[in-house]
Design an enzyme around this catalytic site. Sequence first.
Site, PDB file in Angstrom:
ATOM      1  N   ASP A  51       1.945   5.284 -32.120  1.00 20.74           N
ATOM      2  CA  ASP A  51       2.646   6.572 -32.044  1.00 20.74           C
ATOM      3  C   ASP A  51       3.276   6.720 -30.666  1.00 20.74           C
ATOM      4  O   ASP A  51       2.584   6.867 -29.663  1.00 20.74           O
ATOM      5  CB  ASP A  51       1.647   7.702 -32.310  1.00 20.74           C
ATOM      6  CG  ASP A  51       2.266   9.089 -32.162  1.00 20.74           C
ATOM      7  OD1 ASP A  51       3.496   9.172 -31.991  1.00 20.74           O
ATOM      8  OD2 ASP A  51       1.515  10.079 -32.227  1.00 20.74           O
ATOM      9  N   GLU A 130       6.222  -6.383  -2.227  1.00 23.96           N
ATOM     10  CA  GLU A 130       5.051  -6.323  -1.354  1.00 23.96           C
ATOM     11  C   GLU A 130       4.446  -4.912  -1.411  1.00 23.96           C
ATOM     12  O   GLU A 130       4.625  -4.107  -0.492  1.00 23.96           O
ATOM     13  CB  GLU A 130       5.445  -6.644   0.091  1.00 23.96           C
ATOM     14  CG  GLU A 130       6.037  -8.035   0.280  1.00 23.96           C
ATOM     15  CD  GLU A 130       6.529  -8.267   1.702  1.00 23.96           C
ATOM     16  OE1 GLU A 130       6.599  -9.433   2.095  1.00 23.96           O
ATOM     17  OE2 GLU A 130       6.839  -7.282   2.419  1.00 23.96           O
ATOM     18  N   GLU A 132       1.993  -2.072  -0.845  1.00 21.75           N
ATOM     19  CA  GLU A 132       0.846  -1.725  -0.005  1.00 21.75           C
ATOM     20  C   GLU A 132      -0.008  -0.688  -0.730  1.00 21.75           C
ATOM     21  O   GLU A 132       0.467   0.010  -1.631  1.00 21.75           O
ATOM     22  CB  GLU A 132       1.330  -1.182   1.341  1.00 21.75           C
ATOM     23  CG  GLU A 132       2.130  -2.197   2.147  1.00 21.75           C
ATOM     24  CD  GLU A 132       2.880  -1.590   3.316  1.00 21.75           C
ATOM     25  OE1 GLU A 132       3.206  -2.331   4.259  1.00 21.75           O
ATOM     26  OE2 GLU A 132       3.154  -0.370   3.289  1.00 21.75           O
ATOM     27  N   GLU A 213      -3.372  -3.530   6.586  1.00 20.48           N
ATOM     28  CA  GLU A 213      -2.067  -3.032   7.027  1.00 20.48           C
ATOM     29  C   GLU A 213      -2.225  -2.078   8.212  1.00 20.48           C
ATOM     30  O   GLU A 213      -3.323  -1.868   8.713  1.00 20.48           O
ATOM     31  CB  GLU A 213      -1.311  -2.378   5.865  1.00 20.48           C
ATOM     32  CG  GLU A 213      -0.245  -3.275   5.221  1.00 20.48           C
ATOM     33  CD  GLU A 213       0.885  -3.659   6.167  1.00 20.48           C
ATOM     34  OE1 GLU A 213       1.029  -3.005   7.223  1.00 20.48           O
ATOM     35  OE2 GLU A 213       1.622  -4.609   5.867  1.00 20.48           O
ATOM     36  N   GLU A 221      -2.674  -4.958   2.091  1.00 18.79           N
ATOM     37  CA  GLU A 221      -1.590  -5.616   1.359  1.00 18.79           C
ATOM     38  C   GLU A 221      -2.070  -6.975   0.866  1.00 18.79           C
ATOM     39  O   GLU A 221      -2.785  -7.693   1.594  1.00 18.79           O
ATOM     40  CB  GLU A 221      -0.354  -5.796   2.231  1.00 18.79           C
ATOM     41  CG  GLU A 221       0.819  -6.423   1.500  1.00 18.79           C
ATOM     42  CD  GLU A 221       2.059  -6.587   2.372  1.00 18.79           C
ATOM     43  OE1 GLU A 221       2.687  -7.660   2.308  1.00 18.79           O
ATOM     44  OE2 GLU A 221       2.382  -5.638   3.126  1.00 18.79           O
ATOM     45  N   HIS A 270       8.191  -3.267  -0.060  1.00 22.30           N
ATOM     46  CA  HIS A 270       9.383  -4.020   0.296  1.00 22.30           C
ATOM     47  C   HIS A 270       9.681  -5.009  -0.827  1.00 22.30           C
ATOM     48  O   HIS A 270       8.779  -5.679  -1.319  1.00 22.30           O
ATOM     49  CB  HIS A 270       9.180  -4.754   1.626  1.00 22.30           C
ATOM     50  CG  HIS A 270       8.763  -3.853   2.743  1.00 22.30           C
ATOM     51  ND1 HIS A 270       8.084  -4.296   3.862  1.00 22.30           N
ATOM     52  CD2 HIS A 270       8.916  -2.510   2.917  1.00 22.30           C
ATOM     53  CE1 HIS A 270       7.848  -3.282   4.671  1.00 22.30           C
ATOM     54  NE2 HIS A 270       8.341  -2.184   4.121  1.00 22.30           N
ATOM     55  N   ARG A 340      13.195  -4.355  11.773  1.00 23.73           N
ATOM     56  CA  ARG A 340      12.453  -3.679  10.699  1.00 23.73           C
ATOM     57  C   ARG A 340      12.750  -2.182  10.623  1.00 23.73           C
ATOM     58  O   ARG A 340      12.204  -1.487   9.770  1.00 23.73           O
ATOM     59  CB  ARG A 340      10.947  -3.918  10.881  1.00 23.73           C
ATOM     60  CG  ARG A 340      10.565  -5.370  10.652  1.00 23.73           C
ATOM     61  CD  ARG A 340       9.126  -5.671  11.021  1.00 23.73           C
ATOM     62  NE  ARG A 340       8.864  -7.109  10.908  1.00 23.73           N
ATOM     63  CZ  ARG A 340       8.388  -7.711   9.816  1.00 23.73           C
ATOM     64  NH1 ARG A 340       8.123  -7.004   8.750  1.00 23.73           N
ATOM     65  NH2 ARG A 340       8.173  -9.007   9.802  1.00 23.73           N
ATOM     66  N   GLU A 358      15.583  -8.356   1.889  1.00 31.72           N
ATOM     67  CA  GLU A 358      14.370  -7.549   1.709  1.00 31.72           C
ATOM     68  C   GLU A 358      14.766  -6.076   1.790  1.00 31.72           C
ATOM     69  O   GLU A 358      15.151  -5.591   2.856  1.00 31.72           O
ATOM     70  CB  GLU A 358      13.345  -7.889   2.803  1.00 31.72           C
ATOM     71  CG  GLU A 358      12.091  -7.026   2.774  1.00 31.72           C
ATOM     72  CD  GLU A 358      11.253  -7.173   4.037  1.00 31.72           C
ATOM     73  OE1 GLU A 358      10.190  -6.535   4.113  1.00 31.72           O
ATOM     74  OE2 GLU A 358      11.676  -7.911   4.954  1.00 31.72           O
ATOM     75  N   ARG A 360      13.694  -2.361   1.929  1.00 33.38           N
ATOM     76  CA  ARG A 360      12.444  -1.827   2.464  1.00 33.38           C
ATOM     77  C   ARG A 360      12.165  -0.365   2.101  1.00 33.38           C
ATOM     78  O   ARG A 360      11.089   0.145   2.384  1.00 33.38           O
ATOM     79  CB  ARG A 360      12.440  -1.985   3.987  1.00 33.38           C
ATOM     80  CG  ARG A 360      12.443  -3.433   4.425  1.00 33.38           C
ATOM     81  CD  ARG A 360      12.650  -3.585   5.928  1.00 33.38           C
ATOM     82  NE  ARG A 360      11.598  -2.964   6.726  1.00 33.38           N
ATOM     83  CZ  ARG A 360      10.422  -3.507   6.987  1.00 33.38           C
ATOM     84  NH1 ARG A 360      10.104  -4.692   6.494  1.00 33.38           N
ATOM     85  NH2 ARG A 360       9.537  -2.876   7.746  1.00 33.38           N
TER      86      ARG A 360
END
Length: 469
Positions: A51, A130, A132, A213, A221, A270, A340, A358, A360
């Site tokens: 359902d 990735e 976390e 982390e 992580e 990320h 970063r 990547e 982020r």
Amino acid sequence: MAVADVMQMVKDNDVKFVDFRFTDTRGKEQHVTVPVKQFTNDKFTDGHAFDGSSIAGWKGIQASDMILMPDAESARMDPFMDESTLILTCDVIEPSDMKGYDRDPRSIAKRGEAYLKSTGIGDTAYFGPEPEFFVFDSVSWKTDMSGTSVKINSEEAAWSSDEKYEGGNMGHRPGVKGGYFPVPPVDSLHDIRSAMCLALEDMGVPVEVHHHEVATAGQCEIGTLFSTLVKRADWTQTLKYVVHNVAHAYGKTATFMPKPIVGDNGSGMHVHQSIWKDGKNLFAGNGYAGLSETALYYIGGIIKHAKALNAITNPGTNSYKRLVPGFEAPVMLAYSAKNRSASIRIPHVASEKGRRIEVRFPDPSANPYLAFTALMMAGLDGIQNKIHPGDAADKNLYDLPPEEEAKIPKVCHSLEMALEALDADREFLTRGGVFSNEMIDAYIELKMEEVTRFRMTTHPVEFEMYYSL
């Protein structure tokens, strides 16, 4: 894995139950279980009826019959059940035409992979997320007419330095922003993460690394191998299942909530990604940081559509508690090698095969099937329309003069803002029938319910700011 291999797996493991799993719109895995005597080859052709009207954002009661179609390739044993249980990930099928239901996240991801091939741009999209997460000792909250409250308990937390514990307070714990990454006993979760890694390997998800982390109170992580879009989304769901259940087995509780703690880093996801064709990485080239023009156009598409993407990659009101300047939050829509503070980073790799970007700003509360597909669709739009992202940003974007900062676009600052952006900028998602307008409308409606509930709920901070005025 062929159907015959699954049936042999049932015999070899003396399976008692078979668990059919699928993912709802919000990204939560759901399941239904059958005794093994009810599990025959027919399940792979006829599927298992259920359902669909009880799944938020899906069919109404007037058209609720749906089919779960198991994917033989996904077969793995569940290490957490008392009775021997085989897990099969399923597509949700519309019984009227036996095609993937247009609101089923996994079917959307499959249509995304098919669309990529149809464009002629590439034949494979690789993703490496990735996610976390936090592991707490316990958590409690209350929301009713009498008031609201939340309490996080963590012996590892910086705020627990004066707590009394049975056996004593040993004093070894990471401070605020101090979790990256001292050895035990400061890192108190090493053994739990190792157990998670072993369970992931047992369930067919290759592990590359695990570590504490940045944040205090148990932020962690586990890095797992990249793979193709649908398989990598499947593995992300398996990772969440393993993290939750191993933590539970240790008497603790895990969360992928983006910002559970005020004043320390939140949890991101990320997402590494690249497009390939005929065994060649189309992102490798002689441009900035070893990228090709194709890769730069892909980045341009993600930056162009970032605010609409936020509605899918950052799908909760809590997501925007993380997306504020500071705490390593990637709010600036720029790209850079190594830097970063930019929302799109180009990792340094020696091999052309490893060349990738990547992204982020996504967080782990995102539905991985929807998030990976939406990111790819935005990138493909950038390639198709040659959307160049401009120059790279190699400065620390958090230290820019105000006049320079004002020129850099930013991610959304609320879920409502992101949903408005998605409503206005959706055409790139509907190409090739990957997302339907009906699905996007239903998604916006579902998420606006969360916005409205949050908007109507009085917050304790408001008492602090306004009670005595």
